[in-house]
Design a protein around this motif. Structure first.
Motif, PDB file in Angstrom:
ATOM      1  N   HIS A 148       0.825  -1.197   0.000  1.00 44.11           N
ATOM      2  CA  HIS A 148       0.000   0.000   0.000  1.00 44.11           C
ATOM      3  C   HIS A 148       0.862   1.251   0.000  1.00 44.11           C
ATOM      4  CE1 HIS A 148       0.723   0.135   4.390  1.00 44.11           C
ATOM      5  NE2 HIS A 148       0.513   1.438   4.255  1.00 44.11           N
ATOM      6  N   HIS A 181       6.271   4.386  -0.187  1.00 46.07           N
ATOM      7  CA  HIS A 181       5.483   5.318   0.615  1.00 46.07           C
ATOM      8  C   HIS A 181       5.757   6.763   0.251  1.00 46.07           C
ATOM      9  CE1 HIS A 181       3.555   2.477   3.218  1.00 46.07           C
ATOM     10  NE2 HIS A 181       3.024   3.453   3.905  1.00 46.07           N
ATOM     11  N   HIS A 195       0.136   5.871   0.128  1.00 46.15           N
ATOM     12  CA  HIS A 195      -0.872   6.818   0.593  1.00 46.15           C
ATOM     13  C   HIS A 195      -1.038   7.947  -0.404  1.00 46.15           C
ATOM     14  CE1 HIS A 195      -1.053   5.102   4.668  1.00 46.15           C
ATOM     15  NE2 HIS A 195       0.198   4.789   4.413  1.00 46.15           N
TER      16      HIS A 195
HETATM   17 ZN   LIG Z   1       1.284   3.241   5.044  1.00 44.40          ZN
END
Ligand SMILES: [Zn+2]
Ligand SMILES: [Zn+2]
Ligand SMILES: [Zn+2]
Length: 134
Positions: free
Chosen positions: A62, A118, A64
């Motif tokens: 993941h 990230h 953001h």
């Molecule tokens: Zn994160």
């Protein structure tokens, strides 16, 4: 999943099916919605917990968005960071090579190892900049 002693529940199976048909970036909320199209009983907590497990297994990662919202990627894919335009809301991927100079300089000056997955940079894209000048 069996190797970790996890139960292969229908909801988890549904999520994996949805992920296998997903390209690029998808938010947790979008995944919950897509799972619900297959199985209306899907709960967000099951989806997020399963995503955690899959991330631990290295199958999903993941990043953001600028608003902090989690966006999921289905692996394998190249490690990359993201650019987010504040004008049009579009996002682009930046490669390790493109981020390299920034990553190296932060590593050198601070001894800080940047997690490129990230890395989300907010700004204004060329299109919006040109429109703003016109
Ligand atoms: Zn994160
Ligand atoms: Zn833009
Ligand atoms: Zn991405």
């Amino acid at each position: 999943m069996h190797a970790r002693g996890l139960r292969w529940t229908p909801q988890r199976r549904t999520l994996i099916e949805v992920l296998s048909r997903t390209d690029g970036h998808v938010t947790g909320a979008e995944l919950v919605e897509r799972c619900r199209e297959h199985d209306p009983a899907t709960t967000p907590s099951t989806v997020y917990r399963t995503l955690d497990v899959l991330e631990g297994l290295g199958l999903v990662s993941h990043s953001h968005g600028v608003n902090g919202r989690e966006e999921f990627h289905v692996l394998p894919e190249a490690i990359h960071g993201h650019l987010h335009c504040a004008g049009c809301g579009q996002a682009w991927e930046i490669s390790l090579e493109e981020a390299g100079a920034l990553v190296d300089s932060i590593q050198r000056s601070r001894g800080f190892a940047v997690d490129v997955t990230h890395l989300s940079i907010a700004g204004v894209c060329a299109g919006c900049a040109a429109a703003g000048e016109a």
